[in-house]
Design a protein around this motif. Structure first.
Motif, PDB file in Angstrom:
ATOM      1  N   ASP A  34       0.829  -1.206   0.000  1.00  0.00           N
ATOM      2  CA  ASP A  34       0.000   0.000   0.000  1.00  0.00           C
ATOM      3  C   ASP A  34       0.862   1.255   0.000  1.00  0.00           C
ATOM      4  OD1 ASP A  34      -2.300  -1.494   0.006  1.00  0.00           O
ATOM      5  OD2 ASP A  34      -2.658  -1.309   2.162  1.00  0.00           O
ATOM      6  N   CYS A  35       1.939   1.224   0.775  1.00  0.00           N
ATOM      7  CA  CYS A  35       2.812   2.384   0.877  1.00  0.00           C
ATOM      8  C   CYS A  35       3.477   2.697  -0.457  1.00  0.00           C
ATOM      9  CB  CYS A  35       3.865   2.144   1.957  1.00  0.00           C
ATOM     10  SG  CYS A  35       5.107   3.456   2.073  1.00  0.00           S
ATOM     11  N   ILE A  36       4.188   1.728  -1.023  1.00  0.00           N
ATOM     12  CA  ILE A  36       4.955   1.978  -2.250  1.00  0.00           C
ATOM     13  C   ILE A  36       4.031   2.273  -3.422  1.00  0.00           C
ATOM     14  CG2 ILE A  36       6.516   0.937  -3.934  1.00  0.00           C
ATOM     15  CD1 ILE A  36       7.942  -0.419  -1.651  1.00  0.00           C
ATOM     16  N   ASN A  37       2.907   1.570  -3.511  1.00  0.00           N
ATOM     17  CA  ASN A  37       1.993   1.837  -4.629  1.00  0.00           C
ATOM     18  C   ASN A  37       1.428   3.247  -4.557  1.00  0.00           C
ATOM     19  OD1 ASN A  37       2.187  -0.624  -6.015  1.00  0.00           O
ATOM     20  ND2 ASN A  37       0.745  -1.618  -4.625  1.00  0.00           N
ATOM     21  N   SER A  38       1.202   3.757  -3.361  1.00  0.00           N
ATOM     22  CA  SER A  38       0.700   5.133  -3.250  1.00  0.00           C
ATOM     23  C   SER A  38       1.736   6.136  -3.751  1.00  0.00           C
ATOM     24  CB  SER A  38       0.303   5.443  -1.800  1.00  0.00           C
ATOM     25  OG  SER A  38       1.432   5.636  -0.963  1.00  0.00           O
ATOM     26  N   VAL A  39       3.021   5.802  -3.617  1.00  0.00           N
ATOM     27  CA  VAL A  39       4.078   6.683  -4.127  1.00  0.00           C
ATOM     28  C   VAL A  39       4.230   6.512  -5.643  1.00  0.00           C
ATOM     29  CG1 VAL A  39       6.508   7.328  -3.950  1.00  0.00           C
ATOM     30  CG2 VAL A  39       5.264   6.617  -1.904  1.00  0.00           C
ATOM     31  N   LEU A  40       4.188   5.276  -6.109  1.00  0.00           N
ATOM     32  CA  LEU A  40       4.296   5.025  -7.548  1.00  0.00           C
ATOM     33  C   LEU A  40       3.163   5.679  -8.328  1.00  0.00           C
ATOM     34  CD1 LEU A  40       5.346   1.261  -7.625  1.00  0.00           C
ATOM     35  CD2 LEU A  40       6.719   3.214  -8.364  1.00  0.00           C
ATOM     36  N   ASN A  41       2.003   5.797  -7.716  1.00  0.00           N
ATOM     37  CA  ASN A  41       0.833   6.343  -8.404  1.00  0.00           C
ATOM     38  C   ASN A  41       0.756   7.866  -8.354  1.00  0.00           C
ATOM     39  OD1 ASN A  41      -0.114   3.804  -9.154  1.00  0.00           O
ATOM     40  ND2 ASN A  41      -1.261   3.540  -7.250  1.00  0.00           N
ATOM     41  N   GLN A  42       1.800   8.518  -7.919  1.00  0.00           N
ATOM     42  CA  GLN A  42       1.805   9.979  -7.860  1.00  0.00           C
ATOM     43  C   GLN A  42       1.577  10.595  -9.242  1.00  0.00           C
ATOM     44  OE1 GLN A  42       2.330  12.265  -5.002  1.00  0.00           O
ATOM     45  NE2 GLN A  42       1.490  10.330  -4.247  1.00  0.00           N
TER      46      GLN A  42
END
Length: 457
Positions: A20-28
């Motif tokens: 959840d953490c990394i995907n929220s950053v990748l989806n910026q």
């Protein structure tokens, strides 16, 4: 590709939250980013996940930290970053899609040393409903204006969160703003905030919450039983760092007020987590010495704390053991009151929460983690009737009495008089009303339920 923002994520055994953490950053929405995933030696499968992200997206880079230290990991990430601005994210948190684009646009438009938004805390109920609690961490007049933070020492009382925004990399490097590299992951952001605030000349706080900060991770530093140790280490580090800086003079009163606030939080968490008081005495003695040096230097004065808290600080300085015994006694009484409350709930057929406030939703989470079923909320606002909160119905008080036999009403202490009078007028007996303040202090409340029902998580 020019890197506009380098996002640093210090990581250690975060398998349950890392996707959840990394995907929220990748989806910026801002694509010109790099994601520096700094692993401190994970052994739970997290590191394998990081390698998968590195293979899948060229913006992701795995860095290996030689120390299990959040401060060291963030510093290591900063040394390897190439972005114009730097962001930090904790590995169990989430950032909104627009965060870095909107903050970067502000930073570039106004040539800011740093720019920050607000944040929301969140936790999950047993039905997987996500409960968000918006927080306005800044005084209203500070929002959306360019501020010289080096002339605003009061910021130390409301802004110690490094992950709320982005920082110009050259600003950090030129001012030698680094985190304390003590072991663990607790309070190193306090020192970073103190340094960046005292050095900032052009900063901005945006009136929008971009960051979601997790509250239901039992391993979170706020619940750590070694909190006094981490707190002592961080403020000794800061005391030494600022001791000979004349431009820090106006910050000293707020330095000690922040320390006092954090000690009081640790006092409550320590008791509710059933930490053995003898194990923290040495750290409290060192914290007392920090205050005592401040008193002798004229930096700690009664007018900044009020008479009662100032006397408690003097007690901490002169007799840490007596101070600790007194706060253990005070908060143990509070814990016993909470235990009594839970036992009282079990004596009635139905449990009702009066009011759909944030504090009552916290209380709902604590109750369900302790095996107590809440049947409904009741509320005086007509527009809420027939809706649901936390997955259960919201009813008119009169409707509760028609629908449920032998209910017990949990009432927030803040509204004790009005709610008790209302229920009494409806024929509810006094023994069916339980006034409480469990939901008021979220950190203590969650420590309490972790101790009561450790098997839940």
């Amino acid at each position: 590709m020019e890197i506009k923002v380098s996002v640093i994520i210090p990581i250690l055994n975060s398998i349950n939250y890392i996707d959840d953490c990394i995907n929220s950053v990748l989806n910026q929405s801002l694509q010109e980013i790099e994601i520096l995933m700094v692993d401190g030696g994970s052994t739970d499968g997290t590191l394998q996940k990081l390698y998968e992200y590195e293979k899948k997206d060229p913006r992701c880079k795995v860095l290996h930290s030689k120390l299990k230290s959040c401060g060291y990991q963030n510093n290591f990430g900063l040394k390897n970053a190439i972005g114009e601005y730097i962001a930090f994210v904790e590995s169990d948190d989430i950032v909104l899609q627009s965060m870095y684009k909107e903050l970067w646009n502000k930073a570039k438009k106004y040539n800011l040393d740093y720019v920050k938004g607000d944040f929301e805390t969140f936790y999950y109920l047993q039905n997987n409903e996500k409960i968000l609690e918006p927080l306005r961490s800044m005084p209203k007049g500070f929002y959306d204006n360019i501020i010289d933070s080096s002339d605003c020492p009061q910021l130390l009382l409301c802004d110690i969160y490094l992950w709320k925004g982005i920082y110009k990399r050259t600003f950090l490097i030129e001012n030698a703003i680094w985190q304390n590299e003590t072991p663990g992951a607790a309070f190193q952001d306090v020192g970073f905030a103190f340094q960046s605030i005292s050095c900032g000349r052009r900063v901005m706080y945006v009136d929008k919450a971009y960051y979601h900060y997790r509250r239901d991770n039992q391993s979170s530093s706020v619940y750590n039983v070694n909190g006094y140790v981490f707190l002592k280490n961080e403020f000794l580090f800061l005391e030494h760092l600022f001791e000979n800086k004349t431009d820090f003079s106006k910050f000293w009163p707020f330095f000690y007020r922040r320390l006092s606030d954090m000690v009081q939080t640790r006092d409550k968490v320590m008791v509710f987590s059933e930490e053995k008081w003898v194990d923290v005495l040495e750290s409290l003695e060192q914290i007392g010495k920090i205050f005592w040096r401040g008193i002798k230097a004229g930096r700690v004065q009664e007018k900044d704390f009020g008479e009662q808290r100032y006397m408690e600080i003097i007690m901490l300085c002169k007799d840490p053991e007596f101070y600790l015994r007194s706060i253990v006694f005070k908060h143990t009484l509070k814990k016993e009151m909470w235990n009594t409350l839970l036992n009282q709930c079990q004596k009635h057929k139905h449990t009702i929460l009066f009011g759909c406030s944030i504090t009552n939703r916290r209380l709902f989470a604590v109750l369900e983690r302790n095996g107590i079923v809440v049947d409904a909320f009741c509320d005086n606002e007509e527009e809420k009737w027939g809706t649901k909160s936390c997955g259960i119905p919201v009813l008119q008080p009169e409707a509760v009495l028609k629908q449920y036999e032998d209910p017990v009403f949990l009432i927030p202490k803040k509204y004790e008089r009005a709610m008790c009078d209302q229920l009494t007028g409806l024929g509810v007996q006094i023994q069916q009303m339980i006034v409480n303040d469990i939901g008021l202090d979220i950190a203590t409340a969650f420590v309490y339920h972790y101790n009561k029902k450790k098997s839940y998580l």
